[in-house]
Design a protein around this motif. Structure first.
Motif, mmCIF file in Angstrom:
data_model
loop_
_atom_site.group_PDB
_atom_site.id
_atom_site.type_symbol
_atom_site.label_atom_id
_atom_site.label_comp_id
_atom_site.label_asym_id
_atom_site.label_seq_id
_atom_site.Cartn_x
_atom_site.Cartn_y
_atom_site.Cartn_z
ATOM 1 N N THR A 75 -33.919 -49.759 -55.285
ATOM 2 C CA THR A 75 -35.121 -50.192 -56.014
ATOM 3 C C THR A 75 -36.309 -50.418 -55.084
ATOM 4 O OG1 THR A 75 -34.642 -52.576 -55.848
ATOM 5 C CG2 THR A 75 -33.612 -51.360 -57.672
ATOM 6 N N ILE A 76 -36.096 -50.316 -53.784
ATOM 7 C CA ILE A 76 -37.135 -50.624 -52.804
ATOM 8 C C ILE A 76 -37.833 -49.331 -52.378
ATOM 9 C CG2 ILE A 76 -37.554 -51.604 -50.507
ATOM 10 C CD1 ILE A 76 -35.059 -53.346 -50.973
ATOM 11 N N SER A 77 -39.130 -49.411 -52.148
ATOM 12 C CA SER A 77 -39.889 -48.215 -51.780
ATOM 13 C C SER A 77 -39.426 -47.674 -50.433
ATOM 14 C CB SER A 77 -41.388 -48.530 -51.723
ATOM 15 O OG SER A 77 -41.660 -49.534 -50.772
ATOM 16 N N ASP A 78 -39.590 -46.367 -50.239
ATOM 17 C CA ASP A 78 -38.937 -45.655 -49.141
ATOM 18 C C ASP A 78 -39.411 -46.095 -47.765
ATOM 19 O OD1 ASP A 78 -37.116 -43.562 -48.238
ATOM 20 O OD2 ASP A 78 -38.924 -42.563 -47.540
ATOM 21 N N ASP A 79 -40.678 -46.467 -47.624
ATOM 22 C CA ASP A 79 -41.191 -46.793 -46.295
ATOM 23 C C ASP A 79 -41.086 -48.282 -45.971
ATOM 24 O OD1 ASP A 79 -43.019 -47.609 -48.160
ATOM 25 O OD2 ASP A 79 -44.781 -47.017 -46.990
ATOM 26 N N SER A 80 -40.329 -49.019 -46.764
ATOM 27 C CA SER A 80 -40.255 -50.475 -46.601
ATOM 28 C C SER A 80 -39.326 -50.880 -45.467
ATOM 29 C CB SER A 80 -39.756 -51.126 -47.888
ATOM 30 O OG SER A 80 -40.675 -50.958 -48.933
ATOM 31 N N LEU A 81 -39.653 -51.992 -44.839
ATOM 32 C CA LEU A 81 -38.744 -52.663 -43.925
ATOM 33 C C LEU A 81 -37.969 -53.687 -44.742
ATOM 34 C CD1 LEU A 81 -37.885 -53.180 -40.897
ATOM 35 C CD2 LEU A 81 -39.509 -55.097 -40.978
ATOM 36 N N ILE A 82 -36.658 -53.575 -44.751
ATOM 37 C CA ILE A 82 -35.813 -54.502 -45.519
ATOM 38 C C ILE A 82 -35.319 -55.601 -44.599
ATOM 39 C CG2 ILE A 82 -33.757 -54.745 -46.937
ATOM 40 C CD1 ILE A 82 -33.937 -51.796 -47.596
ATOM 41 N N ILE A 83 -35.631 -56.833 -44.934
ATOM 42 C CA ILE A 83 -35.143 -57.994 -44.190
ATOM 43 C C ILE A 83 -33.927 -58.548 -44.932
ATOM 44 C CG2 ILE A 83 -35.698 -60.300 -43.337
ATOM 45 C CD1 ILE A 83 -38.643 -59.438 -43.295
ATOM 46 N N PHE A 156 -27.201 -62.481 -41.439
ATOM 47 C CA PHE A 156 -28.179 -63.277 -42.188
ATOM 48 C C PHE A 156 -29.571 -63.286 -41.564
ATOM 49 C CE2 PHE A 156 -25.221 -66.061 -39.787
ATOM 50 C CZ PHE A 156 -26.070 -66.503 -38.790
ATOM 51 N N ASN A 157 -29.789 -62.510 -40.493
ATOM 52 C CA ASN A 157 -31.136 -62.460 -39.915
ATOM 53 C C ASN A 157 -31.353 -61.148 -39.177
ATOM 54 O OD1 ASN A 157 -33.737 -63.299 -39.196
ATOM 55 N ND2 ASN A 157 -33.037 -64.309 -37.322
ATOM 56 N N TRP A 158 -31.546 -60.080 -39.946
ATOM 57 C CA TRP A 158 -31.840 -58.789 -39.329
ATOM 58 C C TRP A 158 -32.645 -57.953 -40.311
ATOM 59 C CZ3 TRP A 158 -29.726 -53.662 -40.160
ATOM 60 C CH2 TRP A 158 -28.868 -53.565 -41.261
ATOM 61 N N ALA A 159 -33.133 -56.809 -39.846
ATOM 62 C CA ALA A 159 -33.985 -55.965 -40.685
ATOM 63 C C ALA A 159 -33.866 -54.507 -40.251
ATOM 64 C CB ALA A 159 -35.443 -56.424 -40.594
ATOM 65 N N ALA A 160 -34.055 -53.614 -41.208
ATOM 66 C CA ALA A 160 -34.048 -52.172 -40.938
ATOM 67 C C ALA A 160 -34.909 -51.478 -41.974
ATOM 68 C CB ALA A 160 -32.624 -51.616 -40.975
ATOM 69 N N HIS A 161 -35.456 -50.316 -41.595
ATOM 70 C CA HIS A 161 -36.214 -49.528 -42.562
ATOM 71 C C HIS A 161 -35.257 -48.910 -43.579
ATOM 72 C CE1 HIS A 161 -39.434 -49.545 -39.413
ATOM 73 N NE2 HIS A 161 -40.173 -49.660 -40.494
ATOM 74 N N ARG A 162 -35.694 -48.907 -44.813
ATOM 75 C CA ARG A 162 -34.877 -48.325 -45.887
ATOM 76 C C ARG A 162 -34.532 -46.869 -45.590
ATOM 77 N NH1 ARG A 162 -35.778 -45.183 -50.487
ATOM 78 N NH2 ARG A 162 -34.464 -45.702 -52.294
ATOM 79 N N ARG A 163 -35.499 -46.123 -45.094
ATOM 80 C CA ARG A 163 -35.263 -44.697 -44.836
ATOM 81 C C ARG A 163 -34.151 -44.486 -43.807
ATOM 82 N NH1 ARG A 163 -40.312 -45.767 -42.398
ATOM 83 N NH2 ARG A 163 -40.208 -45.731 -40.112
ATOM 84 N N ASP A 164 -34.048 -45.396 -42.833
ATOM 85 C CA ASP A 164 -33.013 -45.248 -41.808
ATOM 86 C C ASP A 164 -31.625 -45.548 -42.379
ATOM 87 O OD1 ASP A 164 -34.785 -44.543 -39.759
ATOM 88 O OD2 ASP A 164 -35.284 -46.639 -39.385
ATOM 89 N N ILE A 165 -31.553 -46.501 -43.299
ATOM 90 C CA ILE A 165 -30.270 -46.816 -43.933
ATOM 91 C C ILE A 165 -29.813 -45.651 -44.806
ATOM 92 C CG2 ILE A 165 -29.123 -48.332 -45.598
ATOM 93 C CD1 ILE A 165 -30.891 -50.603 -44.575
#
Length: 305
Positions: A75-83, A156-165
């Motif tokens: 549901t998250i936009s493609d260029d988003s950073l997901i925390i 519980f404390n990390w982040a990655a770009h949606r596109r990379d996942i």
């Protein structure tokens, strides 16, 4: 931002309040809560009004948690950073902005994570702290000792770009597919696979958070239970080791089991004695090792380990 929640709605409310108190990036799109509690009691917290951002709600169970996680990612936009976070995290004022700055200046091929400290409901005694896991103590490594090729962050404390996942093509990361409960290992497995794909971990020191630790999750009884889960994890890992390593491990854990059981019995009239605790700790760790080695545990037990 994705927040994993289970059965502590007021703790989740504290997390959401800390986000409201943060300086948030301009492109901050809101929070998605993935609730794995049996009664869905966190939904009410998500429906409350929140200052300046929207909270979406996904329901799951421990067995379907990863399906819900990947459905939420869709549901998250493609260029988003997901925390990624959990219901017991309290974000410091500049943590979210620190993630945005790191992602903006990283040059790609990076995922991110930050250090944390613990806020105790009731502080554990000092002698017990050496037996607690890092997740219940805190973690703030030196930058020069952090190896971006192999070191990873707490879930519980990390982040990655949606596109990379999504480009990893992990089963279950696209709508309409399912994740095998025997192989899904959650957010930590995502970090492992990102590194296997050639990405490096970037330590973001300013992405600092606090983890709220209730009293029952840093008590001596909880610590002994955690020792068994730690033993299960080691037993599972030893299933694939060379036969000589297995033999040495079996011998060591057998000796520990015998000596700790005898010591526990001898100190049983003094259940609050530290020696009794230590014997119980070693006994449960050994029992967990043999339980983990003997068989393939079900998904819920593997997640606990």
């Amino acid at each position: 931002m994705l927040i994993a929640a289970s059965s502590r709605p007021e703790s989740l409310n504290g997390t959401l309040q800390s986000i409201a108190d943060c300086r948030r990036p301009e492109r901050f799109s809101g929070v998605t809560v993935i609730d794995s509690s049996s009664d869905g009691q966190c939904e009410g917290v998500c429906k409350r009004p929140h200052d300046g951002f929207v909270v979406s709600y996904f329901r799951s169970t421990p067995r379907t948690h990863h399906d819900a996680l990947h459905a939420a990612i869709e549901t998250i936009s493609d260029d988003s950073l997901i925390i990624f976070g959990t219901e017991d995290i309290r974000y410091t004022t500049k943590a979210l902005l620190a993630y945005e700055r790191a992602a903006t200046h990283s040059g790609g091929d990076r995922f991110f994570g930050g250090p944390f400290a613990c806020q105790y409901e009731v502080p554990p005694p000092s002698w017990l702290r050496r037996y607690l896991p890092l997740s219940s103590i805190g973690w703030d490594p030196r930058m020069e000792r952090f190896d971006p090729r192999v070191d990873r962050f707490f879930a519980f404390n990390w982040a990655a770009h949606r596109r990379d996942i999504l480009r990893l093509d992990i089963p279950g990361t696209h709508a309409g597919t399912s994740t095998s409960p025997k192989t899904a290992n959650g957010e930590i497995n995502l970090q492992k696979q990102l590194q296997a794909a050639g990405m490096h971990a970037a330590l973001v020191k300013d992405a600092f958070v606090y983890r709220h630790i209730p009293h029952h999750r840093c008590s001596s009884d909880w610590t002994i239970q955690h020792a068994k889960r730690k033993g299960i994890s080691r037993g599972l890992a030893h299933q694939q080791r060379p036969i000589t390593d297995i033999a040495l491990a079996h011998w060591g854990y057998t000796v520990r089991l015998i000596t700790s059981t005898a010591t526990k019995w001898l100190t049983s009239p003094l259940p609050t004695n530290r020696l009794h605790f230590y014997a119980s700790y070693r006994q449960q760790k050994a029992l967990g090792y043999f339980a983990g080695f003997r068989k393939n545990l079900d998904f819920d037990q593997q997640r606990a380990a």
